[in-house]
Enzyme design. Structure first.
Site, PDB file in Angstrom:
ATOM      1  N   GLY A  54       9.591 -38.784  10.183  1.00 20.47           N
ATOM      2  CA  GLY A  54       8.187 -39.097  10.407  1.00 20.47           C
ATOM      3  C   GLY A  54       8.065 -40.149  11.487  1.00 20.47           C
ATOM      4  O   GLY A  54       9.033 -40.488  12.174  1.00 20.47           O
TER       5      GLY A  54
ATOM      6  N   ALA B 248      10.100 -43.349   9.730  1.00 20.91           N
ATOM      7  CA  ALA B 248      11.425 -43.323   9.111  1.00 20.91           C
ATOM      8  C   ALA B 248      12.047 -41.936   9.224  1.00 20.91           C
ATOM      9  O   ALA B 248      11.357 -40.929   9.416  1.00 20.91           O
ATOM     10  CB  ALA B 248      11.320 -43.730   7.647  1.00 20.91           C
TER      11      ALA B 248
ATOM     12  N   LYS C 182      15.573 -43.162   2.772  1.00 21.04           N
ATOM     13  CA  LYS C 182      14.560 -43.254   3.823  1.00 21.04           C
ATOM     14  C   LYS C 182      14.927 -44.457   4.692  1.00 21.04           C
ATOM     15  O   LYS C 182      14.827 -45.601   4.255  1.00 21.04           O
ATOM     16  CB  LYS C 182      13.166 -43.432   3.229  1.00 21.04           C
ATOM     17  CG  LYS C 182      12.078 -43.561   4.296  1.00 21.04           C
ATOM     18  CD  LYS C 182      10.782 -44.104   3.729  1.00 21.04           C
ATOM     19  CE  LYS C 182      10.085 -43.097   2.864  1.00 21.04           C
ATOM     20  NZ  LYS C 182       8.730 -43.568   2.450  1.00 21.04           N
TER      21      LYS C 182
ATOM     22  N   ASP D  37      -1.933 -40.984   1.030  1.00 20.05           N
ATOM     23  CA  ASP D  37      -1.216 -40.017   1.878  1.00 20.05           C
ATOM     24  C   ASP D  37      -0.814 -38.794   1.062  1.00 20.05           C
ATOM     25  O   ASP D  37       0.316 -38.296   1.170  1.00 20.05           O
ATOM     26  CB  ASP D  37       0.006 -40.682   2.498  1.00 20.05           C
ATOM     27  CG  ASP D  37       0.587 -39.869   3.657  1.00 20.05           C
ATOM     28  OD1 ASP D  37      -0.110 -38.968   4.157  1.00 20.05           O
ATOM     29  OD2 ASP D  37       1.736 -40.132   4.045  1.00 20.05           O
TER      30      ASP D  37
END
Length: 471
Positions: free
Chosen positions: A47, A50, A70, A176
């Protein structure tokens, strides 16, 4: 479910549109590699903040467990706002304990890298699942859509109602909720992940209003207004609308951004699919997507109740066992086989390469089939040779005129010399009884010593003959 939904995935920008630092990060880690106590061996997502990897961790008594790492992009690792956001995600998720929320193990730092270690859910995120379903032309059953959305609502309801140790509501809003953050396992489990921009109270210095995916934003979030749990309900409504319609909800007009389209929040009517009590289901979707918050479902639990009532009335009920069997049948076998193969490769690397001895002139190969095992930095590592003891064959330089051959071990050499001495004495009329000879040192060997001994024996025989004749 038609193929149209997955045919319009979130567009991936071309390499020229991606910042150079991000392009560098995507190619910077050569897998497998170590990060803290974890061995990263597959990148499963990325993304703007990360990269996400599948990893193995050694645990007590020689065991291992799979987990998800992550890793914050290098250019953001020293950003105080990013560090605070990651710490907030770890703090919020560590407070939550629910079967529909991914568990966070720890937040760590290894040199310049900052990472979050999380529970591994073996399967796909919903975005990848829909993409594969479209590619294989496998319809996504409505009953599974209702079950999946219901599990997302359960996880959200638990997060929205969570309280601190003193019993005060934390006021968590995910912010999100999107297919990329809905994980689906081959056991039929559905888990919500990535609370990285969730807000529990106020995160000082971190403006999360415009963060999240524009295609799944409520109009108030797209406008940068204060958010409540109803904003997450709106995002779930978008997911359900897309599952039923088979396409993306928001479409930007020419010269318009997706964020601007989400601010307008124009919700088209769902196409008829001939479902039982279809108007009731479409009414649930319309209420979840109401642009005015006071007309929307006030909580995730309220939407869940209506959805469960509809599924029970129309007998469109599905269990996680059924869902998991469907996933495994259509998509699981190949994926599980690939990942098991990667895991076996990592186990072989952790044990270290084992060389196989081959005849001279052929290249020795490690057990994994590669001529030379390479480490994470692609630096050739010579294979470990397995040494097998054997007898040395030493050939001494023979006297002139003597044919060269391989020397024998001491016992065999002495046996042959004794036989030759007996033949020499017999030829001279002497007894053929064995003659005991003191063993020679290991350093005496070869035919030079044998010829000297034979000459001495002949001289001794001649002396004895003369003495006999003289007597």
């Amino acid at each position: 479910m038609t193929a149209a939904l997955a045919a319009q995935p979130t567009p991936t920008p071309p390499p020229s549109a991606v910042p150079s630092s991000r392009r560098k990060q995507r190619a910077s880690r050569r897998l497998p590699c170590k990060l803290g106590p974890y061995t990263l061996f597959e990148r499963i997502g990325y993304g703007g903040m990360a990269n996400v990897y599948l990893a193995r961790q050694k645990i007590e008594r020689g065991g291992h467990r799979l987990c998800v790492i992550k890793e914050v992009l290098p250019e953001l690792a020293h950003d105080a706002r990013m560090a605070e956001m990651l710490a907030e995600e770890a703090r919020i998720t560590s407070l939550l304990r629910h079967k529909n929320v991914v568990e966070v193990h720890e937040i760590g730092r290894d040199g310049e890298s900052v990472y979050l270690a999380m529970e591994y859910v073996e399967g796909f995120d919903l975005r990848e699942l829909l993409r594969r379903a479209a590619a294989a032309q496998v319809p996504f059953p409505v009953a599974y859509s209702l079950m999946l959305v219901g599990d997302v609502l359960r996880g959200l309801d638990s997060a929205h109602r969570w309280k601190d140790e003193a019993g005060a509501p934390l006021g968590i809003v995910h912010r999100d909720v999107s297919p990329a953050n809905v994980l689906v396992s081959f056991e039929g489990e559905v888990k919500l992940c990535d609370f990285g921009i969730a807000q529990a109270g106020t995160v000082s210095g971190v403006d999360t209003a415009f963060q999240g995916k524009a295609g799944y934003m409520s109009p108030e979030q797209a406008r940068g207004e204060a958010l409540t749990a109803t904003s997450d309900v709106f995002a779930v409504g978008i997911i359900l609308w897309e599952l039923l319609a088979g396409r993306r909800l928001y479409k930007a007009q020419p010269g318009e951004t997706l964020l601007q389209a989400s601010r307008r929040a124009e919700i088209p009517e769902l196409p008829s699919r001939g479902l039982p009590e279809e108007d009731e289901l479409f009414g649930i979707v319309r209420r979840a997507l109401a642009t005015e918050t006071d007309e929307r479902y006030p909580t995730a639990a309220a939407m869940l109740r209506d959805l469960e009532a509809y599924a029970a009335k129309t007998r469109m009920l599905a269990s996680s066992i059924q869902f998991g069997a469907w996933l495994t049948q259509h998509f699981g076998k190949e994926v599980i086989s690939e990942r098991r193969g990667r895991q076996r490769a990592i186990e072989a690397i952790e044990r270290g390469p084992v060389a196989v001895i081959t005849p001279i002139g052929k290249r020795a190969r490690p057990a994994n089939g590669n001529a030379v095992e390479k480490n994470a930095n692609h630096t050739p590592t010579p294979p470990t040779q397995r040494v097998v003891p054997r007898k040395e064959s030493v050939v001494e330089a023979p006297p002139s005129g003597v044919r060269q051959t391989r020397s024998l071990d001491p016992a065999e050499r002495e046996k042959r010399l004794a036989k030759k001495r007996r033949k020499a004495l017999k030829a001279q009329g002497q007894s053929s009884a064995p003659v005991k000879v003191a063993p020679r040192e290991a350093s005496e060997g070869g035919y030079a010593g044998a010829i000297l001994l034979l000459a001495a024996a002949m001289v001794a025989g001649l002396v004895m003959l003369q003495l006999t004749a003289g007597g």
